[in-house]
Design a protein around this motif. Structure first.
Motif, PDB file in Angstrom:
ATOM      1  N   LEU A 115       8.482  -5.935  -6.114  1.00 56.09           N
ATOM      2  CA  LEU A 115       9.943  -6.050  -6.036  1.00 56.09           C
ATOM      3  C   LEU A 115      10.645  -4.712  -5.950  1.00 56.09           C
ATOM      4  CD1 LEU A 115      10.426  -9.045  -8.451  1.00 56.09           C
ATOM      5  CD2 LEU A 115      11.197  -8.954  -6.078  1.00 56.09           C
ATOM      6  N   LYS A 116      10.007  -3.660  -6.474  1.00 52.64           N
ATOM      7  CA  LYS A 116      10.692  -2.358  -6.423  1.00 52.64           C
ATOM      8  C   LYS A 116      11.024  -1.935  -4.994  1.00 52.64           C
ATOM      9  CE  LYS A 116       6.532   0.123  -6.986  1.00 52.64           C
ATOM     10  NZ  LYS A 116       5.752   0.666  -7.962  1.00 52.64           N
ATOM     11  N   VAL A 117      10.300  -2.480  -4.019  1.00 52.39           N
ATOM     12  CA  VAL A 117      10.521  -2.087  -2.622  1.00 52.39           C
ATOM     13  C   VAL A 117      11.842  -2.650  -2.099  1.00 52.39           C
ATOM     14  CG1 VAL A 117       9.548  -2.201  -0.281  1.00 52.39           C
ATOM     15  CG2 VAL A 117       8.036  -1.909  -2.248  1.00 52.39           C
ATOM     16  N   PHE A 163      -5.659  -0.844  -8.766  1.00 55.15           N
ATOM     17  CA  PHE A 163      -5.418   0.580  -8.511  1.00 55.15           C
ATOM     18  C   PHE A 163      -4.390   0.692  -7.399  1.00 55.15           C
ATOM     19  CE2 PHE A 163      -8.742  -0.444  -5.449  1.00 55.15           C
ATOM     20  CZ  PHE A 163      -8.340   0.232  -4.309  1.00 55.15           C
ATOM     21  N   HIS A 164      -3.850   1.859  -7.239  1.00 57.73           N
ATOM     22  CA  HIS A 164      -2.871   2.102  -6.154  1.00 57.73           C
ATOM     23  C   HIS A 164      -2.957   3.590  -5.832  1.00 57.73           C
ATOM     24  CE1 HIS A 164       0.846   2.072  -3.866  1.00 57.73           C
ATOM     25  NE2 HIS A 164       1.336   3.010  -4.640  1.00 57.73           N
ATOM     26  N   ILE A 165      -3.359   3.911  -4.609  1.00 58.40           N
ATOM     27  CA  ILE A 165      -3.565   5.347  -4.333  1.00 58.40           C
ATOM     28  C   ILE A 165      -2.341   5.991  -3.673  1.00 58.40           C
ATOM     29  CG2 ILE A 165      -6.093   5.237  -4.259  1.00 58.40           C
ATOM     30  CD1 ILE A 165      -5.874   5.425  -1.175  1.00 58.40           C
ATOM     31  N   GLY A 166      -1.257   5.253  -3.586  1.00 58.09           N
ATOM     32  CA  GLY A 166      -0.026   5.859  -3.046  1.00 58.09           C
ATOM     33  C   GLY A 166       0.516   5.032  -1.897  1.00 58.09           C
ATOM     34  N   SER A 167       1.809   5.163  -1.706  1.00 58.53           N
ATOM     35  CA  SER A 167       2.477   4.434  -0.624  1.00 58.53           C
ATOM     36  C   SER A 167       2.221   5.161   0.696  1.00 58.53           C
ATOM     37  CB  SER A 167       3.973   4.426  -0.937  1.00 58.53           C
ATOM     38  OG  SER A 167       4.650   3.542  -0.101  1.00 58.53           O
ATOM     39  N   GLN A 168       2.350   4.418   1.807  1.00 47.02           N
ATOM     40  CA  GLN A 168       2.313   5.035   3.148  1.00 47.02           C
ATOM     41  C   GLN A 168       1.064   5.917   3.319  1.00 47.02           C
ATOM     42  OE1 GLN A 168       4.183   4.184   5.524  1.00 47.02           O
ATOM     43  NE2 GLN A 168       4.415   5.776   7.019  1.00 47.02           N
ATOM     44  N   GLY A 198      -0.665  -1.094  -3.098  1.00 42.72           N
ATOM     45  CA  GLY A 198      -0.011  -1.059  -1.778  1.00 42.72           C
ATOM     46  C   GLY A 198      -0.638   0.009  -0.915  1.00 42.72           C
ATOM     47  N   GLY A 199       0.164   0.630  -0.093  1.00 39.51           N
ATOM     48  CA  GLY A 199      -0.329   1.766   0.678  1.00 39.51           C
ATOM     49  C   GLY A 199      -0.320   1.588   2.181  1.00 39.51           C
ATOM     50  N   LEU A 200      -0.310   0.339   2.629  1.00 40.68           N
ATOM     51  CA  LEU A 200      -0.337   0.079   4.071  1.00 40.68           C
ATOM     52  C   LEU A 200       0.875   0.754   4.728  1.00 40.68           C
ATOM     53  CD1 LEU A 200      -2.120  -1.516   5.967  1.00 40.68           C
ATOM     54  CD2 LEU A 200      -0.948  -3.578   5.231  1.00 40.68           C
ATOM     55  N   ILE A 251      -3.456  -7.771  -2.637  1.00 39.51           N
ATOM     56  CA  ILE A 251      -2.786  -6.591  -2.078  1.00 39.51           C
ATOM     57  C   ILE A 251      -1.327  -6.609  -2.533  1.00 39.51           C
ATOM     58  CG2 ILE A 251      -2.090  -7.608   0.124  1.00 39.51           C
ATOM     59  CD1 ILE A 251      -2.846  -4.978   1.465  1.00 39.51           C
ATOM     60  N   GLU A 252      -0.762  -5.414  -2.725  1.00 42.61           N
ATOM     61  CA  GLU A 252       0.637  -5.303  -3.189  1.00 42.61           C
ATOM     62  C   GLU A 252       1.474  -4.486  -2.206  1.00 42.61           C
ATOM     63  OE1 GLU A 252       0.423  -3.394  -6.992  1.00 42.61           O
ATOM     64  OE2 GLU A 252       0.017  -5.253  -8.057  1.00 42.61           O
ATOM     65  N   SER A 253       1.146  -4.546  -0.922  1.00 44.66           N
ATOM     66  CA  SER A 253       1.913  -3.746   0.044  1.00 44.66           C
ATOM     67  C   SER A 253       3.303  -4.336   0.225  1.00 44.66           C
ATOM     68  CB  SER A 253       1.189  -3.698   1.385  1.00 44.66           C
ATOM     69  OG  SER A 253       0.289  -2.633   1.375  1.00 44.66           O
ATOM     70  N   GLY A 254       4.315  -3.508   0.043  1.00 44.43           N
ATOM     71  CA  GLY A 254       5.678  -3.990   0.181  1.00 44.43           C
ATOM     72  C   GLY A 254       6.389  -3.312   1.347  1.00 44.43           C
ATOM     73  N   ARG A 255       6.125  -2.016   1.492  1.00 40.24           N
ATOM     74  CA  ARG A 255       6.748  -1.273   2.590  1.00 40.24           C
ATOM     75  C   ARG A 255       6.448  -1.963   3.928  1.00 40.24           C
ATOM     76  NH1 ARG A 255       8.109   4.103   3.180  1.00 40.24           N
ATOM     77  NH2 ARG A 255       7.196   4.636   1.173  1.00 40.24           N
ATOM     78  N   TYR A 256       5.177  -2.360   4.090  1.00 36.79           N
ATOM     79  CA  TYR A 256       4.738  -2.966   5.339  1.00 36.79           C
ATOM     80  C   TYR A 256       5.448  -4.308   5.579  1.00 36.79           C
ATOM     81  CZ  TYR A 256       1.500  -4.203   9.057  1.00 36.79           C
ATOM     82  OH  TYR A 256       0.965  -4.527  10.276  1.00 36.79           O
ATOM     83  N   ALA A 270      12.639  -0.989   3.448  1.00 33.14           N
ATOM     84  CA  ALA A 270      11.800  -0.729   2.267  1.00 33.14           C
ATOM     85  C   ALA A 270      12.347   0.453   1.485  1.00 33.14           C
ATOM     86  CB  ALA A 270      10.357  -0.433   2.700  1.00 33.14           C
ATOM     87  N   TYR A 271      12.583   0.251   0.223  1.00 30.92           N
ATOM     88  CA  TYR A 271      13.005   1.268  -0.742  1.00 30.92           C
ATOM     89  C   TYR A 271      14.436   1.782  -0.556  1.00 30.92           C
ATOM     90  CZ  TYR A 271       8.049   1.594  -2.003  1.00 30.92           C
ATOM     91  OH  TYR A 271       6.776   1.312  -2.411  1.00 30.92           O
ATOM     92  N   GLN A 272      14.935   1.892   0.681  1.00 31.56           N
ATOM     93  CA  GLN A 272      16.197   2.606   0.896  1.00 31.56           C
ATOM     94  C   GLN A 272      17.372   1.987   0.156  1.00 31.56           C
ATOM     95  OE1 GLN A 272      15.541   5.558   2.334  1.00 31.56           O
ATOM     96  NE2 GLN A 272      13.599   4.506   2.090  1.00 31.56           N
TER      97      GLN A 272
END
Ligand code: PLP
Length: 615
Positions: free
Chosen positions: A85-87, A232-237, A273-275, A319-324, A517-519
């Protein structure tokens, strides 16, 4: 024609046809037509357009690619996903998301109490809820309430103290207890500006030693059967696929080892996430080096291999990809209010009967410039300008001469660009950096593109029409905040060219794409510019579209109310000051007061330009 790299970033969601950007869906409406229609109804300032069909497209895409990989590798685990949801927590995004993904095992991820409340209220029954981030006893209790409602909820533990609180709450609240996930701290991290979430020094996750201690605690308190997931989550984008592959091997082995230690209900690996989203508008500078196919294939294949080697069951994949999912669904449309060099018009030129020699020469250059000598004359004019500015500094020419100099040089530049616009002359490209046009946009970059301000993340930007005409002006973009950081400067490595328009007689709109996403929620109210007026463009089965969920940007009074001003007191004080003023006569007092009330009930973006036209 300039296509603004639409083929790199749009994934065919938007196309250029008849000189306009169109939504590439059903009847393919032009975005400018939708914008104009909404403006005709009186909505001014920037607009945020949402496209729910693109939310569905992205959800379907992720599921189909993972399901295809699962089939291809005869993988026995299932694929599930949650939207973080943070996205984007805005209801006009979240509610369509939940509705359009009803037929999928697609839930919501929450990182705070408020987000958890949204998840508890809206997650489709049977779909998962995951809870990440730091939690206090209250938030953990909320998780127990969600489990009591019948939600399939997993509380992911970020540190051992949270686990201790879960044990405490479990003793107090009894069954049903939410599932427990452990966030693991991997050595692998992503690459890029958002890579901080991974790696051994990251803010979140349990080290190997803490994991072992966690398992002991769970066993001791008879909660080991509730431990179902590692995360785990290795970072967005993630721009490069190799850190993901490494992370998968690390996480896969941790999964297998934990099972061997007795965590027999551990059946899911949540890869975070990360995608990445492709934001680039320029050839040769992609934001990612992999496709969704490759991403899904690598995740499924590496878990399969590890499960086989360690003789453990193949885990379910979360998977928790939100940006994508969210980026493409929103577009910011900003009206252009002004082109700064528009004031350099022939009408503004006031040559004297007798002008300084260099100005006479500039005038001559302007009147005689032609294709053959265009570049030479351009160089001469820039040279003359330097000399004339020095003469002004030394007190040899006056302000009128200086103004004539600026106007003549701009007129020459415009004429040269016009003459040579069909040629890719390297001088022209170089000179355009020096002679950028500054476009003033009716929006706030702080509010609507905060990642540009904070991280220099660029978003695809293009005009909504005139795309069958060659843009000739190298553009830098200014927003309407009183802050020099509210600027997207011209960058020779990522040049933006726009049209030379007279905004006093014609409208010109820029679209910033992939801003979903995020903005929106990271956007800040610098200068008290708030979330823009928003609307959704929804398509019916028969292909027709309609504008729904139209929500105007907050009024000035509402903005002040949010800051805890007493708005009644503000209104009373303004009224009193008008009544007491000796500068306003009695006849106009009422009129002024009326004007003021109208402004207070409108949003704070700009509405007028110089000739009184409402923008
Ligand atoms: N899951 C977690 C734990 C995150 O911290 C984030 C964001 O950084 C996400 C998911 C969303 O990732 P993305 O931005 O790639 O959609």
């Amino acid at each position: 024609m300039v296509d603004y790299g639409i083929n790199f970033w749009s994934d065919n969601d938007f196309i250029i046809e008849d000189g306009q950007v169109k939504i590439n869906y059903k009847t393919k409406p032009a975005i400018i037509d939708i914008v104009k229609k909404v403006r005709e109804e009186g909505y001014r300032g920037p607009l945020l357009l949402r496209f729910p069909h693109l939310i569905k497209k992205q959800v379907d895409k992720i599921f189909t690619h993972f399901e295809t990989s699962i089939k291809q590798y005869h993988y026995k685990g299932q694929f599930k996903a949650v939207f973080p949801l943070k996205v984007n927590q805005f209801p006009n995004f979240v509610l369509p998301l939940v509705e359009l993904s009803q037929n999928r095992c697609y839930g919501l991820e929450a990182g705070s109490k408020a987000e958890l409340i949204i998840a508890m209220a809206y997650t489709n029954k049977g779909s998962p809820i995951t809870v990440n981030g730091f939690k206090d006893k209250e938030m953990i209790s909320l998780g127990f309430i969600a489990a009591n409602m019948g939600h399939e909820i997993t509380l992911t533990i970020e540190g051992l103290n949270e686990l201790e609180t879960i044990i405490e709450v479990a003793e107090e609240m009894g069954k049903p207890c939410p599932n427990i996930g452990l966030r693991i701290r991997l050595h692998s991290s992503g690459i890029g500006i958002w890579a901080k979430s991974g790696g051994i020094n990251s803010k979140f996750g349990l080290t190997s030693t803490e994991l072992l201690e966690g398992i002991r605690l769970l066993e001791k308190h008879k909660l080991i059967e509730k431990f179902t997931m590692i995360h785990f989550h290795i970072g967005s984008q993630i721009s490069d696929i190799s850190p993901l592959k490494k992370a998968m091997r690390e996480a896969g082995n941790i999964y297998a080892e934990l099972r061997k230690m007795g965590a027999k209900n551990l059946k899911s690996v949540n890869i975070g996430g990360g995608l990445a989203v492709e934001y680039t508008q320029h050839e040769g500078s992609p934001n990612r080096n992999y496709t969704l196919d490759e991403f899904a294939g690598d995740v499924v294949f590496s878990l399969k291999e590890i499960a086989k080697n360690k003789k453990e069951p193949e885990p379910d994949i979360y998977i928790e990809s939100g940006r994508y999912i969210a980026a493409s669904h929103a577009l910011l449309v900003a009206p252009v209010l002004e082109l700064f060099s528009q004031e350099y018009d022939e009408k503004a030129l006031h040559l004297k009967d007798k002008n300084p020699q260099l100005i006479e020469e500039l005038n001559e250059l302007y009147n005689t410039v032609n294709e053959k000598y265009a570049i030479e004359y351009l160089h001469d004019s820039l040279d003359h300008m330097e000399s004339l500015l020095t003469l002004f500094d030394l007190g040899y020419i006056d302000l009128q001469d200086r103004s004539n100099t600026e106007i003549l040089v701009h007129l020459i530049i415009k004429k040269v660009i016009k003459i040579l616009k069909h040629k890719n002359h390297s001088d022209i490209i170089r000179i355009q950096e020096q002679v950028q046009e500054r476009y003033l946009l009716n929006c706030s970059f702080f509010q609507s593109l905060p990642d540009y301000w904070g991280l220099e993340q660029s978003f695809p930007v293009m005009p909504l029409d005139r795309l069958n005409k060659r843009p000739t002006r190298s553009a830098s973009l200014w927003d309407i905040t009183c802050d020099s950081d509210g600027e997207i400067g011209f960058d020779l490595n990522k040049p933006l060219f726009l049209h030379d328009v007279d905004v006093t007689t014609e409208e010109y709109f820029l679209g910033f794409f992939l801003v979903g996403a995020y903005q929106e929620v990271l956007g800040m109210r610098h200068n008290l510019f708030t979330h823009p007026t928003e609307l959704s463009v929804e398509f019916e089965e028969d292909g027709t579209h309609s504008v729904t969920n139209l929500l105007e940007a907050q009024t000035i009074l509402d903005v002040l109310d949010d800051l805890d001003y007493d708005t009644k007191e503000i209104e009373r004080r303004l009224k009193q000051r008008i009544e007491d003023s000796e500068l306003i006569d009695d006849e106009t007092r009422k009129e002024v007061l009326g004007q003021l009330y109208v402004m207070l009930s409108e949003n704070g973006y700009l509405r007028t330009i110089t000739n009184g036209e409402r923008k």
